[in-house]
Design a protein around this motif. Structure first.
Motif, PDB file in Angstrom:
ATOM      1  N   MET A  50       0.834  -1.201   0.000  1.00 34.75           N
ATOM      2  CA  MET A  50       0.000   0.000   0.000  1.00 34.75           C
ATOM      3  C   MET A  50       0.867   1.248   0.000  1.00 34.75           C
ATOM      4  SD  MET A  50      -2.977  -1.044   2.753  1.00 34.75           S
ATOM      5  CE  MET A  50      -3.789   0.528   2.499  1.00 34.75           C
ATOM      6  N   ALA A  51       0.381   2.291  -0.668  1.00 33.92           N
ATOM      7  CA  ALA A  51       1.129   3.537  -0.729  1.00 33.92           C
ATOM      8  C   ALA A  51       1.148   4.217   0.637  1.00 33.92           C
ATOM      9  CB  ALA A  51       0.510   4.469  -1.761  1.00 33.92           C
ATOM     10  N   PHE A  52       2.243   4.883   0.897  1.00 34.10           N
ATOM     11  CA  PHE A  52       2.410   5.683   2.112  1.00 34.10           C
ATOM     12  C   PHE A  52       2.202   7.132   1.690  1.00 34.10           C
ATOM     13  CE2 PHE A  52       4.745   8.059   5.285  1.00 34.10           C
ATOM     14  CZ  PHE A  52       4.566   7.348   6.471  1.00 34.10           C
ATOM     15  N   ASN A  53       1.106   7.748   2.133  1.00 40.00           N
ATOM     16  CA  ASN A  53       0.743   9.094   1.678  1.00 40.00           C
ATOM     17  C   ASN A  53       1.453  10.180   2.479  1.00 40.00           C
ATOM     18  OD1 ASN A  53      -1.052   8.214  -0.319  1.00 40.00           O
ATOM     19  ND2 ASN A  53      -2.745   8.072   1.143  1.00 40.00           N
ATOM     20  N   ILE A  54       2.203  10.999   1.763  1.00 39.72           N
ATOM     21  CA  ILE A  54       2.859  12.161   2.366  1.00 39.72           C
ATOM     22  C   ILE A  54       2.123  13.392   1.859  1.00 39.72           C
ATOM     23  CG2 ILE A  54       4.991  13.500   2.514  1.00 39.72           C
ATOM     24  CD1 ILE A  54       6.512  10.859   2.139  1.00 39.72           C
ATOM     25  N   VAL A  55       1.401  14.049   2.756  1.00 39.45           N
ATOM     26  CA  VAL A  55       0.572  15.195   2.397  1.00 39.45           C
ATOM     27  C   VAL A  55       1.318  16.486   2.725  1.00 39.45           C
ATOM     28  CG1 VAL A  55      -1.565  16.443   2.937  1.00 39.45           C
ATOM     29  CG2 VAL A  55      -1.593  13.948   2.639  1.00 39.45           C
ATOM     30  N   ILE A  56       1.419  17.366   1.726  1.00 39.80           N
ATOM     31  CA  ILE A  56       2.118  18.649   1.893  1.00 39.80           C
ATOM     32  C   ILE A  56       1.135  19.768   1.546  1.00 39.80           C
ATOM     33  CG2 ILE A  56       4.092  20.045   1.217  1.00 39.80           C
ATOM     34  CD1 ILE A  56       5.494  17.479   0.314  1.00 39.80           C
ATOM     35  N   PRO A  57       0.561  20.442   2.541  1.00 38.84           N
ATOM     36  CA  PRO A  57      -0.359  21.539   2.259  1.00 38.84           C
ATOM     37  C   PRO A  57       0.391  22.829   1.935  1.00 38.84           C
ATOM     38  CG  PRO A  57      -0.282  21.106   4.621  1.00 38.84           C
ATOM     39  CD  PRO A  57       0.627  20.120   3.972  1.00 38.84           C
ATOM     40  N   LEU A  58      -0.064  23.519   0.888  1.00 40.22           N
ATOM     41  CA  LEU A  58       0.562  24.771   0.468  1.00 40.22           C
ATOM     42  C   LEU A  58      -0.382  25.940   0.701  1.00 40.22           C
ATOM     43  CD1 LEU A  58       2.267  23.804  -2.924  1.00 40.22           C
ATOM     44  CD2 LEU A  58       3.116  23.522  -0.573  1.00 40.22           C
ATOM     45  N   PHE A  59       0.203  27.113   0.818  1.00 43.86           N
ATOM     46  CA  PHE A  59      -0.560  28.353   1.002  1.00 43.86           C
ATOM     47  C   PHE A  59       0.201  29.470   0.294  1.00 43.86           C
ATOM     48  CE2 PHE A  59       2.160  27.294   4.583  1.00 43.86           C
ATOM     49  CZ  PHE A  59       3.004  28.388   4.643  1.00 43.86           C
ATOM     50  N   PRO A  60      -0.464  30.551  -0.100  1.00 41.93           N
ATOM     51  CA  PRO A  60       0.233  31.635  -0.795  1.00 41.93           C
ATOM     52  C   PRO A  60       1.407  32.172   0.032  1.00 41.93           C
ATOM     53  CG  PRO A  60      -2.136  31.926  -0.942  1.00 41.93           C
ATOM     54  CD  PRO A  60      -1.907  30.804   0.028  1.00 41.93           C
ATOM     55  N   GLY A  61       2.523  32.373  -0.638  1.00 43.49           N
ATOM     56  CA  GLY A  61       3.711  32.870   0.050  1.00 43.49           C
ATOM     57  C   GLY A  61       4.515  31.799   0.746  1.00 43.49           C
ATOM     58  N   VAL A  62       4.285  30.541   0.412  1.00 42.79           N
ATOM     59  CA  VAL A  62       5.074  29.451   0.978  1.00 42.79           C
ATOM     60  C   VAL A  62       6.500  29.523   0.430  1.00 42.79           C
ATOM     61  CG1 VAL A  62       4.492  27.779  -0.847  1.00 42.79           C
ATOM     62  CG2 VAL A  62       5.048  26.956   1.452  1.00 42.79           C
ATOM     63  N   THR A  63       7.465  29.141   1.249  1.00 40.47           N
ATOM     64  CA  THR A  63       8.851  29.072   0.788  1.00 40.47           C
ATOM     65  C   THR A  63       9.032  27.771   0.011  1.00 40.47           C
ATOM     66  OG1 THR A  63       9.785  30.464   2.519  1.00 40.47           O
ATOM     67  CG2 THR A  63      11.263  28.853   1.521  1.00 40.47           C
ATOM     68  N   GLN A  64       9.369  27.891  -1.264  1.00 39.76           N
ATOM     69  CA  GLN A  64       9.357  26.703  -2.116  1.00 39.76           C
ATOM     70  C   GLN A  64      10.342  25.633  -1.654  1.00 39.76           C
ATOM     71  OE1 GLN A  64      11.764  25.576  -4.411  1.00 39.76           O
ATOM     72  NE2 GLN A  64      13.222  27.252  -4.189  1.00 39.76           N
ATOM     73  N   LEU A  65      11.523  26.010  -1.175  1.00 36.96           N
ATOM     74  CA  LEU A  65      12.494  24.985  -0.779  1.00 36.96           C
ATOM     75  C   LEU A  65      12.065  24.247   0.480  1.00 36.96           C
ATOM     76  CD1 LEU A  65      15.159  23.632  -1.508  1.00 36.96           C
ATOM     77  CD2 LEU A  65      16.355  25.379  -0.157  1.00 36.96           C
ATOM     78  N   ASP A  66      11.227  24.885   1.288  1.00 39.28           N
ATOM     79  CA  ASP A  66      10.707  24.206   2.478  1.00 39.28           C
ATOM     80  C   ASP A  66      10.016  22.902   2.104  1.00 39.28           C
ATOM     81  OD1 ASP A  66      11.554  26.314   4.049  1.00 39.28           O
ATOM     82  OD2 ASP A  66       9.597  26.708   4.934  1.00 39.28           O
ATOM     83  N   PHE A  67       9.327  22.897   0.954  1.00 38.96           N
ATOM     84  CA  PHE A  67       8.625  21.665   0.577  1.00 38.96           C
ATOM     85  C   PHE A  67       9.244  20.957  -0.616  1.00 38.96           C
ATOM     86  CE2 PHE A  67       6.397  24.815  -1.991  1.00 38.96           C
ATOM     87  CZ  PHE A  67       6.172  24.167  -3.192  1.00 38.96           C
ATOM     88  N   THR A  68       9.867  21.697  -1.545  1.00 37.18           N
ATOM     89  CA  THR A  68      10.437  21.004  -2.701  1.00 37.18           C
ATOM     90  C   THR A  68      11.673  20.188  -2.318  1.00 37.18           C
ATOM     91  OG1 THR A  68      11.653  23.012  -3.339  1.00 37.18           O
ATOM     92  CG2 THR A  68       9.535  22.606  -4.424  1.00 37.18           C
ATOM     93  N   GLY A  69      12.427  20.658  -1.326  1.00 27.50           N
ATOM     94  CA  GLY A  69      13.573  19.870  -0.858  1.00 27.50           C
ATOM     95  C   GLY A  69      13.140  18.520  -0.309  1.00 27.50           C
ATOM     96  N   PRO A  70      12.277  18.508   0.721  1.00 19.35           N
ATOM     97  CA  PRO A  70      11.779  17.230   1.230  1.00 19.35           C
ATOM     98  C   PRO A  70      11.025  16.416   0.180  1.00 19.35           C
ATOM     99  CG  PRO A  70      11.369  18.963   2.818  1.00 19.35           C
ATOM    100  CD  PRO A  70      11.863  19.636   1.570  1.00 19.35           C
ATOM    101  N   ALA A  71      10.211  17.075  -0.646  1.00 19.24           N
ATOM    102  CA  ALA A  71       9.431  16.333  -1.652  1.00 19.24           C
ATOM    103  C   ALA A  71      10.349  15.591  -2.612  1.00 19.24           C
ATOM    104  CB  ALA A  71       8.513  17.286  -2.418  1.00 19.24           C
ATOM    105  N   GLN A  72      11.453  16.214  -2.998  1.00 20.19           N
ATOM    106  CA  GLN A  72      12.389  15.564  -3.914  1.00 20.19           C
ATOM    107  C   GLN A  72      12.971  14.306  -3.293  1.00 20.19           C
ATOM    108  OE1 GLN A  72      13.258  16.737  -7.253  1.00 20.19           O
ATOM    109  NE2 GLN A  72      13.796  14.584  -7.183  1.00 20.19           N
ATOM    110  N   MET A  73      13.291  14.374  -2.005  1.00 19.80           N
ATOM    111  CA  MET A  73      13.840  13.203  -1.314  1.00 19.80           C
ATOM    112  C   MET A  73      12.763  12.135  -1.106  1.00 19.80           C
ATOM    113  SD  MET A  73      17.009  13.794  -1.010  1.00 19.80           S
ATOM    114  CE  MET A  73      18.286  15.012  -0.729  1.00 19.80           C
ATOM    115  N   PHE A  74      11.596  12.552  -0.618  1.00 24.40           N
ATOM    116  CA  PHE A  74      10.519  11.588  -0.370  1.00 24.40           C
ATOM    117  C   PHE A  74      10.081  10.887  -1.653  1.00 24.40           C
ATOM    118  CE2 PHE A  74       9.178  14.315   3.455  1.00 24.40           C
ATOM    119  CZ  PHE A  74       9.788  13.458   4.368  1.00 24.40           C
TER     120      PHE A  74
END
Length: 226
Positions: free
Chosen positions: A1-25
């Motif tokens: 079964m897939a392991f769901n990693i949910v990343i909620p975004l909002f206007p003005g989010v720092t892109q590296l805050d989530f793109t860094g972890p997302a790339q690794m995950f």
């Protein structure tokens, strides 16, 4: 079964805050990255470009791990009732509650830092106590199923630590090699304790003002809750 990693975004989010972890995950074979915004519409990041999420708050799968990024938009996001309610619902059954940088304050707004050890960007650590958290120094702080990371670039280290915890150190090391994550910054000083005094004096006023904005946003939320 897939392991769901949910990343909620909002206007003005720092892109590296989530793109860094997302790339690794994204390198973990059974992990599914679920990037979500309130309506599913594109979100403008602090870097001037936008991200198109794959989900909205109604059709997003339930998280096994929720990862909340920060950024200058967090001052408004703290009082975005739809966002905080979504995070709260996801946290109810998620196995891991995590944040990068000032994303910790959205977890705090959802009541998920109370009595827990946590960290955030160095410029905002004194505000964690307003969320009921105990600031604990460290680039990554683990307190049971709560895992928080320091500022921005900490998210890459954080993601590898999370991968090691859930899928094993061997998997994390293989991903680190695949991504050639072998940091060798050209300068020391990425933290106040290692920074030149003159550089710190130049940068500190920005964070004094930003800290005041976070505290004001948290106070506004507390006032609404009464």
């Amino acid at each position: 079964m897939a392991f769901n990693i949910v990343i909620p975004l909002f206007p003005g989010v720092t892109q590296l805050d989530f793109t860094g972890p997302a790339q690794m995950f994204a390198q973990v074979p059974d992990a599914t990255i679920c990037v979500v915004s309130e309506s599913g519409a594109s979100i403008k990041t602090d870097s001037g470009f936008s991200i198109l999420p794959g989900h909205d708050f109604h059709n997003c799968p339930q998280a096994d791990l929720i990862c909340i990024p920060g950024g200058p938009g967090v001052f408004t996001a703290i009082n975005n009732g739809a966002l905080v309610s979504f995070v709260d619902r996801q946290c109810e059954t998620a196995q891991y509650l995590t944040s990068v940088c000032t994303g910790a304050f959205i977890l705090g707004a959802a009541g998920r830092l109370q009595g827990r050890r946590a960290t955030t960007h160095w410029g905002y650590t004194s505000a964690l106590e307003v969320c009921g958290a105990e600031f604990t120094p460290g680039r990554i702080v683990m307190d049971g199923n709560l895992i928080t990371a320091g500022g921005v670039t900490s998210g890459i280290d954080f993601s590898l630590a999370v991968i090691a915890r859930i899928w094993g150190e061997r998997v994390a090391k293989a991903i680190q090699l695949r991504m050639e994550y072998n940091p060798a910054p050209p300068f020391t000083g990425g933290h106040p304790g290692a920074s030149e005094p003159a550089i710190l004096a130049e940068v500190q006023p920005f964070y004094d003002k930003a800290l005041a904005r976070v505290l004001a946003a948290l106070a506004e939320r507390a006032g609404k809750a009464k």
